[in-house]
Enzyme design. Structure first.
Site, PDB file in Angstrom:
ATOM      1  N   HIS A  38     123.331 114.437 -14.665  1.00 18.63           N
ATOM      2  CA  HIS A  38     122.885 115.832 -14.787  1.00 18.63           C
ATOM      3  C   HIS A  38     124.109 116.737 -14.771  1.00 18.63           C
ATOM      4  CE1 HIS A  38     120.711 119.573 -14.025  1.00 18.63           C
ATOM      5  NE2 HIS A  38     119.651 118.934 -14.452  1.00 18.63           N
ATOM      6  N   ASP A  68     113.760 113.367 -15.472  1.00 19.06           N
ATOM      7  CA  ASP A  68     113.123 112.599 -16.553  1.00 19.06           C
ATOM      8  C   ASP A  68     113.004 111.110 -16.261  1.00 19.06           C
ATOM      9  OD1 ASP A  68     114.884 114.826 -18.620  1.00 19.06           O
ATOM     10  OD2 ASP A  68     112.708 114.762 -18.397  1.00 19.06           O
TER      11      ASP A  68
HETATM   12  C1  SDX Z   1     117.314 117.675 -18.331  1.00 21.35           C
HETATM   13  O1  SDX Z   1     120.417 121.407 -17.376  1.00 21.35           O
HETATM   14  C2  SDX Z   1     119.265 121.206 -16.858  1.00 21.35           C
HETATM   15  O2  SDX Z   1     118.895 121.774 -15.849  1.00 21.35           O
HETATM   16  C3  SDX Z   1     118.396 120.213 -17.625  1.00 21.35           C
HETATM   17  C4  SDX Z   1     117.088 119.783 -16.941  1.00 21.35           C
HETATM   18  C5  SDX Z   1     116.105 120.939 -16.837  1.00 21.35           C
HETATM   19  O3  SDX Z   1     115.248 120.892 -15.934  1.00 21.35           O
HETATM   20  O4  SDX Z   1     116.150 121.844 -17.732  1.00 21.35           O
HETATM   21  O5  SDX Z   1     117.371 119.292 -15.645  1.00 21.35           O
HETATM   22  C6  SDX Z   1     116.377 118.689 -17.745  1.00 21.35           C
HETATM   23  O6  SDX Z   1     117.752 117.844 -19.436  1.00 21.35           O
HETATM   24  C7  SDX Z   1     117.773 116.514 -17.486  1.00 21.35           C
HETATM   25  C8  SDX Z   1     118.817 115.599 -18.214  1.00 21.35           C
HETATM   26  C9  SDX Z   1     118.049 114.645 -19.154  1.00 21.35           C
HETATM   27  N1  SDX Z   1     119.013 113.905 -19.996  1.00 21.35           N
HETATM   28  C10 SDX Z   1     119.233 112.575 -19.796  1.00 21.35           C
HETATM   29  O7  SDX Z   1     118.723 111.894 -18.889  1.00 21.35           O
HETATM   30  C11 SDX Z   1     120.169 111.952 -20.824  1.00 21.35           C
HETATM   31  C12 SDX Z   1     121.174 111.012 -20.127  1.00 21.35           C
HETATM   32  N2  SDX Z   1     122.137 111.841 -19.375  1.00 21.35           N
HETATM   33  C13 SDX Z   1     123.319 112.253 -20.025  1.00 21.35           C
HETATM   34  O8  SDX Z   1     123.392 112.259 -21.392  1.00 21.35           O
HETATM   35  C14 SDX Z   1     124.141 113.279 -19.257  1.00 21.35           C
HETATM   36  O9  SDX Z   1     124.190 112.886 -17.958  1.00 21.35           O
HETATM   37  C15 SDX Z   1     123.709 114.741 -19.327  1.00 21.35           C
HETATM   38  C16 SDX Z   1     123.544 115.189 -20.746  1.00 21.35           C
HETATM   39  C17 SDX Z   1     122.451 114.937 -18.591  1.00 21.35           C
HETATM   40  C18 SDX Z   1     124.796 115.557 -18.647  1.00 21.35           C
HETATM   41  O10 SDX Z   1     125.928 115.452 -19.419  1.00 21.35           O
HETATM   42  P1  SDX Z   1     127.307 116.186 -19.034  1.00 21.35           P
HETATM   43  O11 SDX Z   1     127.131 117.081 -17.863  1.00 21.35           O
HETATM   44  O12 SDX Z   1     127.879 116.769 -20.289  1.00 21.35           O
HETATM   45  O13 SDX Z   1     128.192 115.019 -18.514  1.00 21.35           O
HETATM   46  P2  SDX Z   1     128.993 114.023 -19.454  1.00 21.35           P
HETATM   47  O14 SDX Z   1     128.158 113.603 -20.624  1.00 21.35           O
HETATM   48  O15 SDX Z   1     130.339 114.630 -19.711  1.00 21.35           O
HETATM   49  O16 SDX Z   1     129.114 112.741 -18.499  1.00 21.35           O
HETATM   50  C19 SDX Z   1     130.168 112.636 -17.542  1.00 21.35           C
HETATM   51  C20 SDX Z   1     130.525 111.155 -17.503  1.00 21.35           C
HETATM   52  C21 SDX Z   1     130.902 110.581 -18.871  1.00 21.35           C
HETATM   53  O17 SDX Z   1     131.732 109.470 -18.634  1.00 21.35           O
HETATM   54  P3  SDX Z   1     133.380 109.699 -18.712  1.00 21.35           P
HETATM   55  O18 SDX Z   1     133.676 110.386 -20.037  1.00 21.35           O
HETATM   56  O19 SDX Z   1     133.723 110.559 -17.504  1.00 21.35           O
HETATM   57  O20 SDX Z   1     133.945 108.304 -18.615  1.00 21.35           O
HETATM   58  O21 SDX Z   1     129.357 110.396 -17.091  1.00 21.35           O
HETATM   59  C22 SDX Z   1     128.977 109.525 -18.152  1.00 21.35           C
HETATM   60  C23 SDX Z   1     129.604 110.054 -19.418  1.00 21.35           C
HETATM   61  O22 SDX Z   1     129.792 108.995 -20.370  1.00 21.35           O
HETATM   62  N3  SDX Z   1     127.511 109.576 -18.231  1.00 21.35           N
HETATM   63  C24 SDX Z   1     126.723 108.517 -18.383  1.00 21.35           C
HETATM   64  C25 SDX Z   1     125.416 109.038 -18.347  1.00 21.35           C
HETATM   65  N4  SDX Z   1     125.454 110.364 -18.192  1.00 21.35           N
HETATM   66  C26 SDX Z   1     126.764 110.693 -18.116  1.00 21.35           C
HETATM   67  N5  SDX Z   1     126.990 107.200 -18.550  1.00 21.35           N
HETATM   68  C27 SDX Z   1     125.918 106.391 -18.675  1.00 21.35           C
HETATM   69  N6  SDX Z   1     124.619 106.805 -18.651  1.00 21.35           N
HETATM   70  C28 SDX Z   1     124.341 108.121 -18.497  1.00 21.35           C
HETATM   71  N7  SDX Z   1     123.086 108.540 -18.473  1.00 21.35           N
END
Ligand code: SDX
Length: 428
Positions: A307, A364
């Site tokens: 998140h 989710d």
């Molecule tokens: C919602 O913003 C809100 O409030 C949203 C929400 C709401 O109520 O409106 O809460 C609802 O959208 C919840 C999120 C639902 N999405 C997912 O579950 C999709 C999976 N999660 C990710 O794609 C990710 O965690 C996000 C999109 C939620 C957040 O992304 P960020 O903040 O841009 O973080 P990032 O992608 O830069 O990740 C940081 C690191 C990365 O690794 P490094 O580059 O540091 O090596 O964490 C890793 C990412 O690759 N990472 C994951 C991961 N999520 C982040 N690795 C594996 N699996 C994951 N799910």
């Protein structure tokens, strides 16, 4: 003495005020930065940038706190109804009995949609994703209410549009589902409350008596409350920026529905179930899939994990996980996907990759398992998120319009070609 931020540029020191919110959050107010220094800031994805001040919802990502208008989400999910929470978010206080009854009856009066809209549904293929249908239908509502095109026409007109949207979204959502099954549309029943009415329009058939387990209605009420608002997330920011151009509320909410559809945002609840089904079909080897999620060469991500704000547990995920066990037990549902989800969570939370990145289950991760147990089809999961989030989108849009915020228009840093001369095509 309030704090001052000092920035030194080109030998000159510039001072900017620091503002502090009621929950002690601090921001450097750079409203005057470009005029004073000629510089802009750059923050791709707005990870460090506040877009506005707001009194609607407070999140503390480190502590896993979520409050709507100062009320902890845990209390509201346990004790309130969704319509009560909608009123709280939109109008700022929990309603009195009289206010709630008036709000509820006003919503009930507007649950029907114009008969002409049924032709729009019939034009969609059965395989149409309901989020695409819903976004279009919500924007199309504006064509039936031309007086809504001026969002600042009057407070009464604004309230009427808010009531129409709250009332009609469940009808449009249920009809999008009925259209996909090619089953007869069911018209809203005024004697049913908000959640029961939606379930009726989704699952009732004209040839049978409609029965629904109160456990299912209560579960939906809780899930809608948990999704009702979440401060400046992607879809809410979309609603605000579209609304900031003084586009009407229907168009702003339609844009929010489109933003929510993305798999990184609200679309994740559908992705989670599809991920769990894939892992189940693959034999349930959770360790294998956690390895894939960590592998940068592998596009697979653990959907429902991570998140932007919560670097601790998403408090909604905790509530939904507990509700999962309660609801599936009460309904006598034994879903192997729940066991896989719990195992995934356990393995991930003990894994250095996830711990180092503060990746926890988000709203989710478990919600789809409940929706599945309630009989909601997977492609409708994000539609459920949209119905829950509607009061929050409306509240944020209302706050933005009432604060007379300027049109949103971020700056950029240009990195393209500096100057080129046109060359006729025969000479290229
Ligand atoms: C919602 O913003 C809100 O409030 C949203 C929400 C709401 O109520 O409106 O809460 C609802 O959208 C919840 C999120 C639902 N999405 C997912 O579950 C999709 C999976 N999660 C990710 O794609 C990710 O965690 C996000 C999109 C939620 C957040 O992304 P960020 O903040 O841009 O973080 P990032 O992608 O830069 O990740 C940081 C690191 C990365 O690794 P490094 O580059 O540091 O090596 O964490 C890793 C990412 O690759 N990472 C994951 C991961 N999520 C982040 N690795 C594996 N699996 C994951 N799910």
């Amino acid at each position: 003495m309030s704090e001052i931020a000092k920035i030194e540029l080109g030998g000159t020191t510039y001072e900017f005020p620091v503002i502090e919110g009621t929950e002690n959050e601090k921001a450097i107010d750079i409203s005057n930065l470009r005029a004073a220094t000629g510089y802009v800031t750059l923050d791709t994805g707005y990870k460090n940038t506040g877009a506005t001040t707001s009194s609607i919802t407070f999140l503390d990502g480190e502590e896993g706190i979520l409050k709507y208008r100062g009320y902890p989400i845990e209390e509201l999910a346990e004790k309130a109804t969704f319509i009560e929470v909608a009123y709280l978010l939109i109008y700022g206080n929990l309603p009195t009995t009289t206010e709630l009854e008036k709000f509820r009856s006003n919503i009930t009066k507007h649950t029907l949609v114009h008969e002409d809209m049924k032709q729009f549904f019939e034009a969609y293929p059965a395989k149409a994703h309901p989020m695409g249908v819903l976004s279009s239908m919500v924007c199309s509502l504006s064509t039936f209410y031309p007086e809504s095109l001026d969002p600042n026409r009057s407070p009464e007109a604004k309230d009427l549009t808010i009531l129409r949207l709250l009332a009609k979204l469940p009808t449009l959502a249920a009809w999008a589902y009925k259209n996909s099954t090619r089953h007869p549309f069911m018209y809203p029943k005024n004697e049913f409350d908000y959640c029961k009415n939606f379930l009726y329009m989704m699952f009732a058939m004209p040839t049978e008596e409609f029965k629904v387990d109160p456990v299912v209605v209560d579960a939906l009420n809780k899930l809608f409350i948990l999704h009702a608002d979440h401060e400046q997330n992607c879809s809410t920011s979309t609603v605000r920026i579209v609304g900031s151009s003084q586009a009407n509320l229907y168009a702003s909410i339609s844009a929010g529905i489109s933003a929510l559809w993305g798999p990184l945002h609200g679309g994740a609840n559908q992705e989670v179930i599809e991920m769990l089904e894939k892992i189940h079909a693959d034999g349930g080897d959770v360790d294998k899939w956690v390895l894939k999620a960590k592998d940068k060469e592998d596009p697979f991500r653990l959907m429902g994990f991570g998140h932007r704000v919560y670097k601790n547990f998403d408090p909604r995920a905790k509530i939904i996980k507990k509700a999962c066990d309660d609801i599936l037990t009460k309904l006598g549902v034994n879903d192997p996907l729940l066991a896989i989800a719990k195992k995934l969570e356990q393995v991930a939370l003990e894994d250095e990759y996830f711990k180092a990145r503060n990746l926890y289950p988000n709203v989710d991760f478990y919600s789809g398992i409940i929706y599945k147990a309630l009989g909601i089809p997977t492609e409708m999961f994000t539609v459920m998120f949209a119905i829950g989030r509607l009061p929050g989108w409306i509240a944020q849009w209302k706050e933005m319009t009432e604060n007379k915020e300027p049109i949103g228009r971020p700056r950029q840093i240009y990195t393209g070609e500096v100057l080129r001369t046109y060359v006729p095509i025969e000479k290229r």
